[in-house]
Design an enzyme around this catalytic site. Structure first.
Site, PDB file in Angstrom:
ATOM      1  N   SER A  40      39.452  22.398  28.192  1.00 42.74           N
ATOM      2  CA  SER A  40      38.293  21.552  28.480  1.00 42.74           C
ATOM      3  C   SER A  40      37.353  21.489  27.285  1.00 42.74           C
ATOM      4  CB  SER A  40      37.532  22.111  29.685  1.00 42.74           C
ATOM      5  OG  SER A  40      38.291  22.011  30.858  1.00 42.74           O
TER       6      SER A  40
ATOM      7  N   ASP B 274      30.285  14.571  32.403  1.00 44.93           N
ATOM      8  CA  ASP B 274      30.948  15.808  31.983  1.00 44.93           C
ATOM      9  C   ASP B 274      31.018  15.908  30.459  1.00 44.93           C
ATOM     10  OD1 ASP B 274      32.029  18.299  32.376  1.00 44.93           O
ATOM     11  OD2 ASP B 274      34.092  17.578  32.500  1.00 44.93           O
TER      12      ASP B 274
ATOM     13  N   HIS C 258      30.746  20.916  31.986  1.00 51.55           N
ATOM     14  CA  HIS C 258      31.111  22.029  32.874  1.00 51.55           C
ATOM     15  C   HIS C 258      31.498  23.284  32.094  1.00 51.55           C
ATOM     16  CE1 HIS C 258      35.459  20.771  32.419  1.00 51.55           C
ATOM     17  NE2 HIS C 258      35.637  22.073  32.543  1.00 51.55           N
TER      18      HIS C 258
END
Length: 360
Positions: free
Chosen positions: A216, A135, A105
């Protein structure tokens, strides 16, 4: 009859969750986690011999391997004028030849990817691999004098272990922020996205080490400074609840990319959940361990091998399964065209079949 209807409805709901792949990562819903078995208190304090390094030493070693990942998106306004926007995430160098592991993402849909190194250099990156369901993504830069992180074994992680997160919360102005805590839970399942577009991510590591937007794709480390996970998302409805993808899921992907320059995702055509989640939906799983098949794709290798919805996969190539991540880890070491032996439980019968691996 009512029980069968409930089971059917549950299967439809789970299949819909697993099948949705376009997550927007706006909300996070924690579905369940691994149940901890009660343990009798020891008669005396146990002594552990695993030597952990001080956090400052870990930070000094690993920080040069943590990168800032800036993704540039190109769009056009009402007057067809070019408009650029960008977002910022993190990544971890896993090979000195420039391979970097991050989240899908972080890089999905981008027109250009720039990587910012610890020493101030910046490079344009090429996307090598991206999987929205896991992911995970791998990007590559052409650079020398790179520091690669040491990868640990996420299967050996236990609740209460030290956890250290490094990343770029809120952008590059706070780059390579170090936070520390513990492993709070294992085998977490969360749903991310909006109600219209939801993705189910299973087998995650939960930590109370602070994880924020921009973290992230950064590493989650153990007390020896080894990468045990890739930080992916935090709970929006609570503090000190963050999640990481176990590094063992990524290892076979990384190894194949380093060896061959790319990764063809092995495919057998099933969607699965573990027995804890099956029971959450009142689906009876009569055996210890195993993973429950929610859906078998039409004309898939699994369907051609006679595998059905409702079967329970006990082991693949002799490796006993209790989590979906274990099945992925086994399959990702194989190549399309190879045969894999799968042992199933169907009702009270144990069945052995062979599946020829396909590719997505």
């Amino acid at each position: 009859m009512i029980k069968n209807i409930r089971a059917f409805i549950a299967v439809v709901l789970i299949s819909a969750l697993i099948g949705a792949l376009s997550a927007t990562f706006v909300t996070t819903k924690i579905i369940y986690g691994e149940r901890q078995k009660p343990v009798e208190p020891p008669e005396k304090t146990q002594t552990f011999t695993v030597k952990e390094a001080p956090i400052p030493d870990i930070a000094r070693e690993i920080t040069p391997a943590v990168v800032g990942v800036v993704t540039i998106y190109i769009d056009y306004d009402f007057f067809f004028r070019r408009v650029e926007s960008q977002s910022i995430g993190s990544g971890i160098i896993v090979d000195k030849n420039g391979y970097i592991l991050t989240n899908a993402h972080v890089v999905e849909g981008s027109n250009r990817i720039m990587v910012y190194l610890y020493d101030g250099r910046k490079f344009k990156a090429k996307k090598i691999y991206e999987d929205g369901e896991l992911d995970l993504a791998v990007i590559k830069i052409d650079a020398d004098n790179l520091t690669a992180a040491r990868l640990g074994d996420s299967d050996k992680v236990v609740v209460g272990d030290r956890a250290i997160a490094i990343g770029n919360p809120l952008g590059l102005t706070l780059q390579r922020t170090v936070t520390a805590g513990i492993i709070s839970a294992l085998n977490r399942t969360i749903a991310v996205g909006t109600q219209k577009s939801m993705t189910l991510i299973q087998d995650l590591i939960q930590t109370d080490a602070s994880i924020n937007p921009g973290n992230s794709g950064g590493p989650l480390l153990n007390g020896k400074g080894e990468v045990i996970g890739i930080n992916t998302v935090k709970a929006t409805e609570a503090e000190a609840i963050g999640f990481a993808i176990p590094i063992n899921i990524a290892k076979p992907i990384i190894n194949k990319i380093i060896e061959k320059g790319g990764f063809e995702k092995p495919y057998i055509g099933v969607e699965c959940i573990d027995r804890e989640m099956a029971r959450l939906f009142n689906i009876d799983v009569p055996v210890d361990g195993g993973i429950y098949i929610v859906k078998v794709h039409k004309d898939s290798p699994a369907q051609k091998a006679g595998i059905r919805q409702g079967d329970i996969v006990l082991n693949i190539n002799g490796e006993k399964l209790t989590k979906v991540s274990q099945m992925r880890k086994v399959l990702y070491t194989l190549e399309p065209g190879q045969k894999v032996k799968i042992v199933l439980m169907r009702g009270n019968d144990k069945i052995t079949t062979e599946v020829i691996i396909g590719k997505e």
